[in-house]
Design a protein around this motif. Structure first.
Motif, PDB file in Angstrom:
ATOM      1  N   HIS A  92      52.415 -35.943 -45.282  1.00 36.09           N
ATOM      2  CA  HIS A  92      51.876 -35.925 -46.636  1.00 36.09           C
ATOM      3  C   HIS A  92      51.719 -37.374 -47.069  1.00 36.09           C
ATOM      4  O   HIS A  92      52.432 -38.258 -46.594  1.00 36.09           O
ATOM      5  CB  HIS A  92      52.713 -35.104 -47.617  1.00 36.09           C
ATOM      6  CG  HIS A  92      54.104 -35.594 -47.887  1.00 36.09           C
ATOM      7  ND1 HIS A  92      55.180 -34.754 -47.945  1.00 36.09           N
ATOM      8  CD2 HIS A  92      54.577 -36.829 -48.130  1.00 36.09           C
ATOM      9  CE1 HIS A  92      56.262 -35.455 -48.210  1.00 36.09           C
ATOM     10  NE2 HIS A  92      55.932 -36.723 -48.324  1.00 36.09           N
ATOM     11  N   HIS A 194      55.759 -35.796 -39.206  1.00 37.32           N
ATOM     12  CA  HIS A 194      56.197 -37.190 -39.165  1.00 37.32           C
ATOM     13  C   HIS A 194      57.728 -37.253 -39.252  1.00 37.32           C
ATOM     14  O   HIS A 194      58.373 -38.033 -38.561  1.00 37.32           O
ATOM     15  CB  HIS A 194      55.558 -37.956 -40.333  1.00 37.32           C
ATOM     16  CG  HIS A 194      55.576 -39.433 -40.168  1.00 37.32           C
ATOM     17  ND1 HIS A 194      55.166 -40.295 -41.158  1.00 37.32           N
ATOM     18  CD2 HIS A 194      55.968 -40.219 -39.135  1.00 37.32           C
ATOM     19  CE1 HIS A 194      55.294 -41.539 -40.726  1.00 37.32           C
ATOM     20  NE2 HIS A 194      55.787 -41.524 -39.508  1.00 37.32           N
ATOM     21  N   ASP A 204      58.125 -36.485 -44.344  1.00 34.36           N
ATOM     22  CA  ASP A 204      56.889 -35.719 -44.512  1.00 34.36           C
ATOM     23  C   ASP A 204      56.555 -34.885 -43.266  1.00 34.36           C
ATOM     24  O   ASP A 204      57.002 -35.239 -42.170  1.00 34.36           O
ATOM     25  CB  ASP A 204      55.714 -36.650 -44.879  1.00 34.36           C
ATOM     26  CG  ASP A 204      55.488 -37.779 -43.892  1.00 34.36           C
ATOM     27  OD1 ASP A 204      56.456 -38.373 -43.432  1.00 34.36           O
ATOM     28  OD2 ASP A 204      54.314 -38.042 -43.577  1.00 34.36           O
TER      29      ASP A 204
HETATM   30 ZN   LIG Z   1      53.803 -39.822 -42.639  1.00 29.49          ZN
END
Ligand SMILES: [Zn+2]
Length: 288
Positions: A92, A194, A204
């Motif tokens: 994100h 991630h 995220d």
């Molecule tokens: Zn990231």
């Protein structure tokens, strides 16, 4: 009435063109820089031999002159194509608007980018060719892969990190992932976040991301409805490592795993449920 509808339609059309033109103009300069950089990279690919700098630093004479080196000969094969991405990393943006992210990714000083961004209306922005290396993964590893940027495609979701994802955004993400999976034959288990590859550093795409829904469409692993307790010999850290997590910081790895699969658990303690989920995924991963 008809006249009104027509003039309204005309206005909408004009606004559409105007905003398209504005956006094209806004990024005209960085689009030009992108093209120039791609041309420079193409020149590197056209070089058959290691660059003279590399040869020099290895203490070897330059290969540029024909016949200068007896221990090295170029023989071009006819069988090759491009290297392919084998992972998709989901993110994100942690920013407040798509415009802010487009700006971040087109400013040289930020040194960050991703292949795609999907905004809240579901519009997909592509920022570079899939075969090129975006700078989205940073320091991270998954299994034995330590250069995730070289191995992956980065997809950013326009989301500030606390708000829910929108339906059009997820729908179009699924369409994009379907294309990427088919084009590059990316294995289901290689669709990860991630936060999975950088535990302790990144979170995220966060706890609101619908990983289960993605897994049902073939993107990422998910656990079965019926679970069994692992045998007493099962070492959870080994399980996490087999899944791909970097377990050098055990608590960070456990929290990353829980954020992805059991977001309702926010502590690093192993509950019977968390162990069963991990064991189930571990069995899946080892029998793929
Ligand atoms: Zn990231």
């Amino acid at each position: 009435m008809l006249k009104h509808i027509c003039s309204y339609g005309y206005m909408v059309l004009m606004l559409f063109f105007l905003s398209a033109c504005a956006s094209k103009k806004k990024f005209a300069e960085t689009n030009k820089i992108y093209e120039k950089q791609v041309e420079q990279l193409a020149e590197v690919i056209k070089q058959p031999l290691p660059t003279p700098q590399h040869m020099a630093s290895a203490g070897l004479p330059s290969p540029g002159v024909e016949g200068q080196r007896k221990d090295f000969e170029w023989v071009g094969t006819v069988n090759f194509n491009m290297r392919k991405p084998n992972f998709v990393i989901l993110h994100h943006t942690a920013q407040d608007s798509i415009q802010q992210t487009l700006r971040t990714f087109t400013l040289e000083r930020t040194q960050v980018s991703a292949h795609y961004i999907i905004d809240k209306e579901g519009k997909v922005y592509q920022l570079l060719n899939d075969y090129l290396r975006a700078w989205h993964a940073g320091n991270g590893r998954w299994g034995s892969v330590t250069d995730m940027n070289s191995a992956s495609i980065g997809v950013e979701m326009d989301n500030n990190g606390v708000e829910p994802y929108t339906e059009p955004q997820i729908n179009n993400l699924l369409v994009l992932l379907d294309t990427l999976k088919a084009n590059y034959k990316i294995p289901s288990e290689n669709f990860i976040g991630h936060g999975d590859i950088a535990p302790g550093r990144k979170v995220d795409p966060g706890i609101n991301f619908p990983w289960k829904r993605l897994a049902e469409k073939g993107f990422g692993l998910w656990y079965d409805d019926v679970l069994q307790a692992p045998p007493t010999t099962f070492n959870p850290l080994d399980g996490l490592r087999i899944l791909g997590y970097d377990t050098r910081n055990a608590s960070a790895a456990i929290l990353a795993f829980k954020r992805h699969f059991i977001p309702e658990e926010t502590t690093e303690e192993w509950t019977p449920f968390a162990l069963s989920v991990l064991y189930n995924l571990y069995i899946k991963k080892t029998t793929l």
